[in-house]
Scaffold this motif. Structure first.
Motif, PDB file in Angstrom:
ATOM      1  N   GLN A 149      20.827 -29.558  13.412  1.00  0.00           N
ATOM      2  CA  GLN A 149      21.435 -28.530  12.564  1.00  0.00           C
ATOM      3  C   GLN A 149      21.371 -27.157  13.227  1.00  0.00           C
ATOM      4  N   GLY A 150      20.219 -26.801  13.779  1.00  0.00           N
ATOM      5  CA  GLY A 150      20.073 -25.503  14.421  1.00  0.00           C
ATOM      6  C   GLY A 150      20.958 -25.347  15.638  1.00  0.00           C
ATOM      7  N   LEU A 151      21.036 -26.377  16.452  1.00  0.00           N
ATOM      8  CA  LEU A 151      21.896 -26.312  17.639  1.00  0.00           C
ATOM      9  C   LEU A 151      23.367 -26.282  17.235  1.00  0.00           C
ATOM     10  N   HIS A 152      23.722 -27.044  16.220  1.00  0.00           N
ATOM     11  CA  HIS A 152      25.092 -27.041  15.698  1.00  0.00           C
ATOM     12  C   HIS A 152      25.469 -25.646  15.197  1.00  0.00           C
ATOM     13  N   ASP A 153      24.584 -25.046  14.414  1.00  0.00           N
ATOM     14  CA  ASP A 153      24.854 -23.707  13.897  1.00  0.00           C
ATOM     15  C   ASP A 153      25.071 -22.720  15.043  1.00  0.00           C
ATOM     16  N   GLY A 154      24.249 -22.811  16.078  1.00  0.00           N
ATOM     17  CA  GLY A 154      24.405 -21.922  17.224  1.00  0.00           C
ATOM     18  C   GLY A 154      25.705 -22.147  17.964  1.00  0.00           C
ATOM     19  N   LEU A 155      26.098 -23.402  18.116  1.00  0.00           N
ATOM     20  CA  LEU A 155      27.371 -23.703  18.779  1.00  0.00           C
ATOM     21  C   LEU A 155      28.556 -23.114  18.021  1.00  0.00           C
ATOM     22  N   HIS A 156      28.384 -22.968  16.728  1.00  0.00           N
ATOM     23  CA  HIS A 156      29.452 -22.413  15.895  1.00  0.00           C
ATOM     24  C   HIS A 156      29.252 -20.924  15.614  1.00  0.00           C
ATOM     25  N   GLY A 157      28.395 -20.289  16.410  1.00  0.00           N
ATOM     26  CA  GLY A 157      28.237 -18.848  16.337  1.00  0.00           C
ATOM     27  C   GLY A 157      27.323 -18.332  15.246  1.00  0.00           C
ATOM     28  N   ASN A 158      26.632 -19.221  14.555  1.00  0.00           N
ATOM     29  CA  ASN A 158      25.748 -18.784  13.471  1.00  0.00           C
ATOM     30  C   ASN A 158      24.299 -18.774  13.958  1.00  0.00           C
ATOM     31  N   LEU A 159      23.979 -17.795  14.815  1.00  0.00           N
ATOM     32  CA  LEU A 159      22.628 -17.708  15.350  1.00  0.00           C
ATOM     33  C   LEU A 159      21.617 -17.291  14.287  1.00  0.00           C
ATOM     34  N   LEU A 160      22.066 -16.623  13.253  1.00  0.00           N
ATOM     35  CA  LEU A 160      21.187 -16.253  12.145  1.00  0.00           C
ATOM     36  C   LEU A 160      20.553 -17.505  11.545  1.00  0.00           C
ATOM     37  N   SER A 161      21.379 -18.459  11.188  1.00  0.00           N
ATOM     38  CA  SER A 161      20.887 -19.715  10.632  1.00  0.00           C
ATOM     39  C   SER A 161      20.159 -20.537  11.690  1.00  0.00           C
ATOM     40  N   ALA A 162      20.744 -20.612  12.879  1.00  0.00           N
ATOM     41  CA  ALA A 162      20.189 -21.435  13.950  1.00  0.00           C
ATOM     42  C   ALA A 162      18.744 -21.057  14.266  1.00  0.00           C
ATOM     43  N   LEU A 163      18.476 -19.779  14.430  1.00  0.00           N
ATOM     44  CA  LEU A 163      17.135 -19.363  14.822  1.00  0.00           C
ATOM     45  C   LEU A 163      16.133 -19.450  13.683  1.00  0.00           C
ATOM     46  N   HIS A 164      16.602 -19.294  12.453  1.00  0.00           N
ATOM     47  CA  HIS A 164      15.695 -19.504  11.321  1.00  0.00           C
ATOM     48  C   HIS A 164      15.247 -20.961  11.235  1.00  0.00           C
ATOM     49  N   ILE A 165      16.061 -21.860  11.726  1.00  0.00           N
ATOM     50  CA  ILE A 165      15.692 -23.276  11.755  1.00  0.00           C
ATOM     51  C   ILE A 165      14.911 -23.603  13.024  1.00  0.00           C
ATOM     52  N   LEU A 166      15.421 -23.177  14.182  1.00  0.00           N
ATOM     53  CA  LEU A 166      14.889 -23.639  15.465  1.00  0.00           C
ATOM     54  C   LEU A 166      13.529 -23.052  15.833  1.00  0.00           C
ATOM     55  N   VAL A 167      13.290 -21.804  15.543  1.00  0.00           N
ATOM     56  CA  VAL A 167      12.023 -21.193  15.976  1.00  0.00           C
ATOM     57  C   VAL A 167      10.822 -21.887  15.322  1.00  0.00           C
ATOM     58  N   PRO A 168      10.810 -22.108  14.012  1.00  0.00           N
ATOM     59  CA  PRO A 168       9.664 -22.847  13.443  1.00  0.00           C
ATOM     60  C   PRO A 168       9.570 -24.290  13.943  1.00  0.00           C
TER      61      PRO A 168
END
Length: 135
Positions: free
Chosen positions: A5-24
């Protein structure tokens, strides 16, 4: 599923969501990898309560070099926990990042680093698995 989900969000330009998922999730994965090589990632305080070590402690665990190269460890420290550097994880965890922080080079680099680690695996672990397989 979290990494997907986090990588998908980042691929679609949503780094806000991506990093809130990926960092933890990255923090939890580092904990899991250290535990896998026999490092105790928790302690018991004076009240007898067991507490998990956070990423600040785990990125300074000497045996982490058995999992990641020194270069990867340096980048993770600089990007995520060093007060003299970016300190992104701590600022994210405490709600101290401005909205714009999720649209800059640092956010993209952290997302890319997670993608890199997911795609290639931990360099040391990958090399050992290849050596064991080719053995």
């Amino acid at each position: 599923p979290f990494f997907v989900q986090g990588l998908h969000d980042g691929l679609h330009g949503n780094l806000l969501s991506a990093l809130h998922i990926l960092v933890p999730q990255l923090e939890n994965s580092i904990r899991w990898m250290l535990t896998d090589i026999g490092v105790v990632t928790s302690s018991i305080d004076t009240d007898g309560i067991q507490k998990e070590h956070d990423i600040n402690a785990m990125l300074y665990e000497p045996r982490l070099v058995e999992v990641f190269s020194e270069d990867i460890i340096f980048m993770l420290r600089a990007l995520l926990v060093e007060k003299a550097a970016v300190n992104f994880r701590n600022q994210l965890a405490h709600g101290m990042l401005e909205y714009g922080a999720f649209f800059g080079e640092t956010a993209l680099y952290i997302w890319w680093l997670v993608l890199h680690l997911c795609a290639l695996g931990a360099p040391r672990a990958t090399a050992e698995a290849t050596a064991d397989r080719d053995g």
